[in-house]
Design a protein around this motif. Structure first.
Motif: not given
Length: 263
Positions: A23-26, A29-30, A35-38
């Protein structure tokens, strides 16, 4: 507020496919270069679904992606078409159990977790009845609502509220319960009141009377007859012999007094 990501499974005969979810939150992303987190629960997992409730911890848009792995083979990432924000969650009405304990109306709600509050509406089923609302902060425990009137039906409905997303659920289906029995007639009520007042008067009077009887029975007051009372000093008493007394009596009475005494 349970968020589950599901996907179509990859079918390979006689093989077990593993999946990874990220997942990738705000914030990621900003401020963390995209980056993507498992996912904390689904990296990896064998089933075609993942509970991401613990990953979606803020009310911001989240991007989600999943890929399949078989040995050294890995598929491309499949990304959610539109970011997910938990404030779009559709809250369902909570389950409830209505019981009566004697004349007491009791409700027990499903325990949905610490984020949920419940608004319970209840009223007596009659024309023009006022609806009461009670807020319950926790489910899973019985809560007393009100004392019901005999012979009257009382109704209840409930909805949830999650402060984190500022949303309510719809109200549940209305459920009504009724306590058997009739209200006491006016004559019986008046009779009960009169009986109570008589008890208040008769009981103290009976206690006082019983005390008086016990006092006279155990410690009676004896009144001496007048003949035994000494009205003068013993030294002044005159001791007369019988002859002297008779002589005094004969001498002291005149003929008229004797006639009057005889008559």
């Amino acid at each position: 507020m349970k968020h589950v990501l599901t996907w179509s499974p990859v079918i390979v005969p006689e093989e077990i496919i593993h999946y990874s979810v990220e997942y990738q939150g705000e914030y990621e992303s900003l401020y963390m270069s995209h980056i993507w987190i498992p996912s904390s629960w689904c990296s990896p997992t064998q089933g075609p679904e993942c509970d991401i409730t613990d990953d979606i911890t803020a009310t911001v848009p989240y991007s989600l992606r999943v890929r399949a792995t078989l040995g050294s083979l890995t598929s491309a990432w499949s990304t959610l078409k539109h970011p997910f924000n938990r404030n779009s969650t559709i809250l369902t009405p909570p389950g409830m159990e209505i019981t009566k304990d004697g004349f007491h109306l009791v409700i027990k709600l499903d325990d949905l977790g610490p984020q949920f509050e419940f608004f319970v509406a209840y009223w007596k089923r009659e024309p023009g009845a006022k609806e009461h609302v009670k807020m319950v902060r926790r489910g899973g425990i019985p809560v007393h609502l009100e004392t019901m009137e005999p012979g009257a039906a009382h109704c209840v409905k409930v909805r949830t509220f999650v402060k984190a997303i500022g949303r309510h659920s719809a109200f549940s289906q209305t459920e009504c319960v009724k306590v058997q029995g009739e209200t006491l007639p006016l004559a019986l009520a008046l009779f009960s009141f009169v009986g109570f007042m008589l008890i208040l008067v008769v009981v103290p009077l009976s206690i006082w009377k019983m005390g008086r009887l016990l006092q006279h029975s155990c410690c009676p007051v004896v009144m001496l007859p007048d003949t035994l009372k000494i009205t003068s000093s013993p030294q002044k008493l005159i001791s007369c012999r019988r002859e002297e007394v008779e002589a005094c009596v004969v001498a002291g009475l005149s003929s008229e007094e004797l006639l009057r005494a005889w008559i």
